[in-house]
Each structure stands twice: as structure tokens, then as C-alpha cells.
Design a protein around this motif. Sequence first.
Motif, PDB file in Angstrom:
ATOM      1  N   ALA B  76     -35.768  41.136 -19.390  1.00  0.00           N
ATOM      2  CA  ALA B  76     -35.551  42.416 -18.721  1.00  0.00           C
ATOM      3  C   ALA B  76     -36.648  42.643 -17.674  1.00  0.00           C
ATOM      4  O   ALA B  76     -37.807  42.346 -17.916  1.00  0.00           O
ATOM      5  CB  ALA B  76     -35.572  43.542 -19.739  1.00  0.00           C
ATOM      6  N   ASP B  77     -36.247  43.157 -16.495  1.00  0.00           N
ATOM      7  CA  ASP B  77     -37.233  43.500 -15.471  1.00  0.00           C
ATOM      8  C   ASP B  77     -37.878  44.843 -15.784  1.00  0.00           C
ATOM      9  O   ASP B  77     -39.055  45.045 -15.517  1.00  0.00           O
ATOM     10  CB  ASP B  77     -36.565  43.574 -14.099  1.00  0.00           C
ATOM     11  N   VAL B  78     -37.057  45.769 -16.291  1.00  0.00           N
ATOM     12  CA  VAL B  78     -37.598  47.062 -16.695  1.00  0.00           C
ATOM     13  C   VAL B  78     -37.097  47.392 -18.099  1.00  0.00           C
ATOM     14  O   VAL B  78     -36.010  46.963 -18.505  1.00  0.00           O
ATOM     15  CB  VAL B  78     -37.180  48.202 -15.732  1.00  0.00           C
ATOM     16  N   VAL B  79     -37.920  48.131 -18.847  1.00  0.00           N
ATOM     17  CA  VAL B  79     -37.475  48.668 -20.127  1.00  0.00           C
ATOM     18  C   VAL B  79     -37.506  50.186 -20.033  1.00  0.00           C
ATOM     19  O   VAL B  79     -38.431  50.761 -19.462  1.00  0.00           O
ATOM     20  CB  VAL B  79     -38.342  48.197 -21.311  1.00  0.00           C
ATOM     21  N   THR B  80     -36.487  50.814 -20.560  1.00  0.00           N
ATOM     22  CA  THR B  80     -36.417  52.280 -20.581  1.00  0.00           C
ATOM     23  C   THR B  80     -36.081  52.642 -22.018  1.00  0.00           C
ATOM     24  O   THR B  80     -34.921  52.738 -22.381  1.00  0.00           O
ATOM     25  CB  THR B  80     -35.334  52.784 -19.622  1.00  0.00           C
ATOM     26  N   LEU B  81     -37.101  52.779 -22.847  1.00  0.00           N
ATOM     27  CA  LEU B  81     -36.872  52.871 -24.292  1.00  0.00           C
ATOM     28  C   LEU B  81     -37.067  54.289 -24.819  1.00  0.00           C
ATOM     29  O   LEU B  81     -37.372  55.219 -24.083  1.00  0.00           O
ATOM     30  CB  LEU B  81     -37.761  51.868 -25.018  1.00  0.00           C
ATOM     31  N   ALA B  82     -36.899  54.428 -26.113  1.00  0.00           N
ATOM     32  CA  ALA B  82     -36.884  55.765 -26.707  1.00  0.00           C
ATOM     33  C   ALA B  82     -38.274  56.293 -26.996  1.00  0.00           C
ATOM     34  O   ALA B  82     -38.470  57.494 -27.105  1.00  0.00           O
ATOM     35  CB  ALA B  82     -36.064  55.751 -27.994  1.00  0.00           C
ATOM     36  N   LEU B  83     -39.256  55.412 -27.146  1.00  0.00           N
ATOM     37  CA  LEU B  83     -40.595  55.900 -27.456  1.00  0.00           C
ATOM     38  C   LEU B  83     -41.623  54.870 -27.026  1.00  0.00           C
ATOM     39  O   LEU B  83     -41.349  53.677 -26.955  1.00  0.00           O
ATOM     40  CB  LEU B  83     -40.730  56.220 -28.939  1.00  0.00           C
ATOM     41  N   SER B  84     -42.827  55.354 -26.738  1.00  0.00           N
ATOM     42  CA  SER B  84     -43.829  54.458 -26.154  1.00  0.00           C
ATOM     43  C   SER B  84     -44.271  53.388 -27.140  1.00  0.00           C
ATOM     44  O   SER B  84     -44.691  52.313 -26.722  1.00  0.00           O
ATOM     45  CB  SER B  84     -45.012  55.266 -25.646  1.00  0.00           C
ATOM     46  N   GLY B  85     -44.177  53.672 -28.437  1.00  0.00           N
ATOM     47  CA  GLY B  85     -44.572  52.677 -29.426  1.00  0.00           C
ATOM     48  C   GLY B  85     -43.844  51.358 -29.251  1.00  0.00           C
ATOM     49  O   GLY B  85     -44.430  50.288 -29.436  1.00  0.00           O
ATOM     50  N   ASP B  86     -42.579  51.427 -28.854  1.00  0.00           N
ATOM     51  CA  ASP B  86     -41.810  50.194 -28.681  1.00  0.00           C
ATOM     52  C   ASP B  86     -42.294  49.398 -27.476  1.00  0.00           C
ATOM     53  O   ASP B  86     -42.331  48.170 -27.515  1.00  0.00           O
ATOM     54  CB  ASP B  86     -40.321  50.519 -28.547  1.00  0.00           C
ATOM     55  N   ILE B  87     -42.662  50.101 -26.395  1.00  0.00           N
ATOM     56  CA  ILE B  87     -43.181  49.381 -25.229  1.00  0.00           C
ATOM     57  C   ILE B  87     -44.581  48.867 -25.537  1.00  0.00           C
ATOM     58  O   ILE B  87     -44.958  47.774 -25.110  1.00  0.00           O
ATOM     59  CB  ILE B  87     -43.151  50.276 -23.971  1.00  0.00           C
ATOM     60  N   ASP B  88     -45.344  49.648 -26.334  1.00  0.00           N
ATOM     61  CA  ASP B  88     -46.652  49.166 -26.785  1.00  0.00           C
ATOM     62  C   ASP B  88     -46.522  47.829 -27.493  1.00  0.00           C
ATOM     63  O   ASP B  88     -47.315  46.921 -27.261  1.00  0.00           O
ATOM     64  CB  ASP B  88     -47.290  50.175 -27.761  1.00  0.00           C
ATOM     65  N   SER B  89     -45.517  47.697 -28.361  1.00  0.00           N
ATOM     66  CA  SER B  89     -45.445  46.435 -29.098  1.00  0.00           C
ATOM     67  C   SER B  89     -45.062  45.278 -28.184  1.00  0.00           C
ATOM     68  O   SER B  89     -45.474  44.147 -28.426  1.00  0.00           O
ATOM     69  CB  SER B  89     -44.544  46.512 -30.332  1.00  0.00           C
ATOM     70  N   ILE B  90     -44.294  45.556 -27.099  1.00  0.00           N
ATOM     71  CA  ILE B  90     -44.022  44.479 -26.138  1.00  0.00           C
ATOM     72  C   ILE B  90     -45.341  44.048 -25.488  1.00  0.00           C
ATOM     73  O   ILE B  90     -45.607  42.862 -25.305  1.00  0.00           O
ATOM     74  CB  ILE B  90     -43.030  44.944 -25.060  1.00  0.00           C
ATOM     75  N   ALA B  91     -46.180  45.050 -25.156  1.00  0.00           N
ATOM     76  CA  ALA B  91     -47.458  44.742 -24.510  1.00  0.00           C
ATOM     77  C   ALA B  91     -48.371  43.991 -25.464  1.00  0.00           C
ATOM     78  O   ALA B  91     -49.031  43.015 -25.075  1.00  0.00           O
ATOM     79  CB  ALA B  91     -48.118  46.028 -24.034  1.00  0.00           C
ATOM     80  N   GLN B  92     -48.393  44.426 -26.730  1.00  0.00           N
ATOM     81  CA  GLN B  92     -49.315  43.801 -27.688  1.00  0.00           C
ATOM     82  C   GLN B  92     -48.850  42.418 -28.120  1.00  0.00           C
ATOM     83  O   GLN B  92     -49.624  41.471 -28.132  1.00  0.00           O
ATOM     84  CB  GLN B  92     -49.451  44.686 -28.928  1.00  0.00           C
ATOM     85  N   GLN B  93     -47.578  42.317 -28.475  1.00  0.00           N
ATOM     86  CA  GLN B  93     -47.132  41.077 -29.098  1.00  0.00           C
ATOM     87  C   GLN B  93     -46.765  39.994 -28.111  1.00  0.00           C
ATOM     88  O   GLN B  93     -46.826  38.814 -28.424  1.00  0.00           O
ATOM     89  CB  GLN B  93     -45.941  41.347 -30.014  1.00  0.00           C
ATOM     90  N   ALA B  94     -46.318  40.380 -26.906  1.00  0.00           N
ATOM     91  CA  ALA B  94     -45.862  39.351 -25.987  1.00  0.00           C
ATOM     92  C   ALA B  94     -46.652  39.343 -24.688  1.00  0.00           C
ATOM     93  O   ALA B  94     -46.445  38.469 -23.849  1.00  0.00           O
ATOM     94  CB  ALA B  94     -44.371  39.552 -25.692  1.00  0.00           C
ATOM     95  N   ASN B  95     -47.544  40.322 -24.495  1.00  0.00           N
ATOM     96  CA  ASN B  95     -48.363  40.343 -23.282  1.00  0.00           C
ATOM     97  C   ASN B  95     -47.546  40.331 -22.006  1.00  0.00           C
ATOM     98  O   ASN B  95     -47.948  39.732 -21.020  1.00  0.00           O
ATOM     99  CB  ASN B  95     -49.300  39.134 -23.261  1.00  0.00           C
ATOM    100  N   LEU B  96     -46.393  40.960 -22.031  1.00  0.00           N
ATOM    101  CA  LEU B  96     -45.530  40.911 -20.848  1.00  0.00           C
ATOM    102  C   LEU B  96     -45.891  41.999 -19.843  1.00  0.00           C
ATOM    103  O   LEU B  96     -45.423  41.978 -18.717  1.00  0.00           O
ATOM    104  CB  LEU B  96     -44.059  41.050 -21.256  1.00  0.00           C
ATOM    105  N   LEU B  97     -46.673  42.980 -20.283  1.00  0.00           N
ATOM    106  CA  LEU B  97     -47.106  44.029 -19.367  1.00  0.00           C
ATOM    107  C   LEU B  97     -48.474  44.532 -19.829  1.00  0.00           C
ATOM    108  O   LEU B  97     -48.840  44.341 -20.994  1.00  0.00           O
ATOM    109  CB  LEU B  97     -46.072  45.165 -19.261  1.00  0.00           C
ATOM    110  N   PRO B  98     -49.254  45.133 -18.904  1.00  0.00           N
ATOM    111  CA  PRO B  98     -50.611  45.540 -19.267  1.00  0.00           C
ATOM    112  C   PRO B  98     -50.599  46.635 -20.327  1.00  0.00           C
ATOM    113  O   PRO B  98     -49.645  47.406 -20.443  1.00  0.00           O
ATOM    114  CB  PRO B  98     -51.190  46.052 -17.946  1.00  0.00           C
ATOM    115  N   LYS B  99     -51.667  46.726 -21.105  1.00  0.00           N
ATOM    116  CA  LYS B  99     -51.730  47.701 -22.185  1.00  0.00           C
ATOM    117  C   LYS B  99     -51.722  49.142 -21.670  1.00  0.00           C
ATOM    118  O   LYS B  99     -51.348  50.063 -22.376  1.00  0.00           O
ATOM    119  CB  LYS B  99     -52.978  47.443 -23.039  1.00  0.00           C
ATOM    120  N   ASP B 100     -52.170  49.327 -20.414  1.00  0.00           N
ATOM    121  CA  ASP B 100     -52.213  50.688 -19.858  1.00  0.00           C
ATOM    122  C   ASP B 100     -50.937  51.023 -19.079  1.00  0.00           C
ATOM    123  O   ASP B 100     -50.952  51.831 -18.157  1.00  0.00           O
ATOM    124  CB  ASP B 100     -53.435  50.851 -18.955  1.00  0.00           C
TER     125      ASP B 100
END
Lengths: 279, 329
Positions: B76-100
Motif C-alpha cells: 500500500a502507498d497510503v494507509v488510512t486506518l482506524a487508530l494510530s496504534g495500527d500504523i504504529d505497529s507498521i512503523a515498529q515491526q516493518a520499518n516502512l515509515l518513520p516513527k514520527d
Amino acid sequence: MRHRSATTESPWVRRLLIGVAVFIISVFLLLPLAAVFAEAFRKGWEIFLASLHEEAALSAIKLTLIAAGISVPLNTLFGVSAAWLITKFRFRGRSFLLALIDLPFAVSPVIAGLVWVLLFGAKGWLGPWLEQHDIRIIFALPGIVIATMFVTFPFVARELIPLMETQGSDQEEAAIILGARGWQVFFRVTLPNIKWGLLYGVLLCNARAMGEFGAVSVVSGHIRGETNTLPLHVEVLYNEYQFSAAFACATLLAFLALVTLGIKSAVEHLTGHQSSNHQ
Amino acid sequence: MKKLKLFALISSLLVTSALADELLNASYDPTREFYQEFNSAFAKQWKQQTGKSLRVKQSHGGSGKQARSVIDGLSADVVTLALSGDIDSIAQQANLLPKDWQAKFPNNSSPYTSTIVFVVRKGNPKGIKDWGDLIQSGTKVITPNPKTSGGARWNYLAAWAYAARKFGGDQAKVKEYIRALYQNVPVLDTGARGSTTTFAQRGLGDVLLSWENEAHLIEKEFPGKTQIIIPSISILAEPPVAVVEKNAKKHGTEELAKAYLAYLYSEEAQDIAGRNFYRPRSAAALAKWSQNFPKINLVTIDQEFGGWVKAQKIHFDDGGTFDQVYSKR
């Protein structure tokens, strides 16, 4: 003269049993089938045709045909060679191979999908290597084909093995004694003997390949117009309250099933076999 | 000759796909209708701006499940999810986007907000008015699985916030309430849309804990069958958006992805959000659609639960409060 009945049950027992069977078949098979068609046409022909002609639906149909078009021939090839190997030769590990072929039947489709995510997903065993070489398997066509192949793997082999087992290898041995070579034996003797069973297996394999939901759902990624097969598209439409469109696509699948059954009975009629003989 | 034709066909396919820009948006369940409308509005805008046509591809599912898919390689180029925790886990577990990532767009990267309301059968036969009524015996509550669904986690925390106030912060009593609530849940679907179908189409349950926008959608799709109940307290849900930078870089869609998400804050997009029952950030759009959005006493995730990272850990990770109350059913 009185007709002699094949069974000893009294007529009312027979009628009761027939009645029960007819009732169960109507409730569990005919009623749902009728419901699918009734829902699909509830808003009329125009909506029905429009929902099949829509871009996402066409892409789903195309993807389903591609996935089946690749997996069915490959599984046919595999099924014939496996059945040939298992029934015409005795070797170590034969029964192990036989059990292995049944694995996809025994495993839940969700697991059948998840194993490929574990192997090919970005976090999976081969994920980093695939990413380096920019190869996409999961959430793309290859993943869908692989999952479909896995699930439909046993159909052809399972259909052929009992058939070839009962036929034995006498005819092949005779052919070899008369001077036929390997491929000649296969195409001239074995294949004509198994062609109806093979066709039956291919039909079942195809029906399942086009209808598979669980395993494909796990590896699809559900990208509309790209990685949704027909069964997945039906679910998407249903979840979007487009019930008529969902059931219109479902009729396509139901229609496919009916055609498959039609060809299957034609095959049985031609060979004069009952389906139970194939099992 | 045949080869030449095939070559021409393949190259023509490649050329057409090169001319049209493509973008994949992995989103959560109830946003289908909103993004359908927004995508065509943005595509028009993009064509005007760059002369290129644009095809936005959508993938929908439970928010947690979608995050999992992106981690597993859904590009996915963009994610538009229900809560920030889910995008946080993409950042933490896969390093696909910066933590900030959440600082990249205004308003915590949440272009619209929503909240959790109740949907009951017409006439409210069980007399459900507030969170306290949900634990009556014989009341069946429909809510999705907090492990896979974002909406379900908002539901859970809203119920928690109610109980925390009611029992003056007594943890044991709060947990007892939550346990009683989930004892009344006959089925946990994986996503909010699944729960909606369970409640509205399959007719299961007396009350559905639902996104506000989803509740209005049910009224639209099943007119006269349901009604919305506003509880005494609920939670301010801020569904965030982010560019999955590593994927976008690979596809060469960074600019497009940024422009796409930035356009969510435009007046046109805010208006579309309001029409689809998402609470717009823009004052003008909010005023225009104000009749859709009654005033509700809302707590926020930051004030009440110390942010998503903490809430996720305490409540939804393995061994969290949800596991504690749900396994002891």
C-alpha cells in the motif's frame, strides 16, 4: 404376476425414506440455490447485467479464470504423474507420498493460505530475498495461483489412483512385451483407459479452483479490481450492501457449478458408470 | 508475426499502465463509501493539476488485519486506518515509515474524527439508553473482535471510560463490568462491517456498538429498522492517515501519496466526509453538516488512556485486560 422388489422393506418405509431424502435435498440444496437466483434477479435484469459488467466484477472474473487456468492444468499434470507413479510402481515411501497428497484435504484452507504468508510474506522466510529481487508473490497473482494450486492439489490424483489401482498394470505389461516404449504405453494404453476418470477429476479440480475462498482470502490482500477473485468479490459486494450485485456474481459461480455437474453426469452417462465407482 | 502481435499487445498494456498513475490505499472497514467518493474527487483534481489520470485502488478490512497485511507485504502507498496504534505497529515491526509519522499531517494526521454510538432495533424494545444497560442479562451486544478491528478497540475503550467514571476508577469493578459486557457478546466478527452485517442483515443481537458513520449508513440501507442511541459518554476516535514511505518510494508515488492525503483536508474532501457522517475538522463543513453530529460528551485516548501505545499494551496485547476478561468468560 407380482414384481419382486429388490429390498424387503415394506412400501411405506420406502416412501418415508424417499420422502426424507427429498425433503433434505430440497431444504439443503434446492432452497439455497433458488435463493441465490431469486436475490440476484430481485432488482431486475438490468441491475443483474450491470453488476456483472462492472469493472471490478470483470476483473474478478478474469482473475478467477486466470488462477484456474494455471492451476488446473498444472494439477492435472501432477495428478496424472503421481497416480501413474503410485499405481504402476512399488517403491519405498509410496504410502508416505499417498498420504502427502491428501494433506491439502486435511488442512483447513485458512492454514493453507497462512503457510504461504509465512513463507513468502515480507516477514516470512523468503520475504527479504523476494523483496531484494522485487518479486511479489503474496497479495498478487502468484500468491493466489499458489494458494489455489495447493487447495486443489489432490483432486485429479485422488480420482485416478483408485481407478488405476483396479485396472492393474496387465495391459501395460502386455504392451511392453509387444514392443511399446514408455510414452507409447502411456498415450496408447494408460491414457485411453483413464480418460473419463481424468476428465471427472479435472472438472472437480476446476470447480474447486474457481470457488475457493478461504486460502485465497488470506493471500489476496483484497485489492479491489486487482486481487479479488470472484468468491472474494461476492463477499466485498455483500459487505457493501450491494446484495443484488453480490448475488448476481454468486449466480455466476452457481451457474459454473451447474455446468460442471451437467458435464459430470454426461461423463457418467457416456461411461455407464455410477459416480460411486470412481471414489 | 504472431510474436510481433503479442509483443505489441504487451507493450501497449505496459504503456497504458505507465500513463495512468496508480495508488493503493489500504483502509479499514467502514470507509468504503467515503473513499469511493473522495477518490473520484481527488482524481479530478490530480488530472487538472498534472494532466495525468489516476486510478486509486482500495483494499478494505478490519484495521488491525490491514496493518498486518501491510507488514506482511501488501504494498500500500497510503494507509488510512482506524487508530494510530495500527500504523504504529507498521512503523515498529516493518520499518516502512518513520516513527514520527503522526506529525506529518495536521490534527495528529487525522483529517476527520468519529465516535462510538449504539444502534438498536426500531422502538428500542430492550430500553437501552446507556452503557450500564448493556450488561443486563438477556441483552445481546454485537461488537467486533478488538484483536483485529479498530472500531472494536474504540468500543472497548469507550465502555472502559464509562465504567471508570461510574466506579470511581476501581479497577476490579471496571473489569467486572467489561467482563459482563463481553459475556453478552454472542459473536466477535473480525471487522466493523462484519458486525454491521451480523446485526442489520442477519438480525442478530439487540444492540450494535458502532462507528457513528456506520450507524447512519445502517439507517440509510435499512430504513425504518433501526435507531441510533447516544450514550452519556463516548470516545473521540481519530482515524489517522499516513504515507507508507518505503512502499511509495519503491513505486515512485511519494509526491502523489502526499498530495492524496493532504487533499483530505481540503474543503471539498471535508464536505464529502461530513456527508458520509465523519466529523469534519473544517469548521465550515462541520457547521454545514451539524445536524448529523449531536453533541456528545467525549473523552480522548490521550487524556483517558495515555495514548495508543500505552492503551494497546495494557488492554489489547497478549495478556492484556481484554484477554483477562475474555478468557475467563
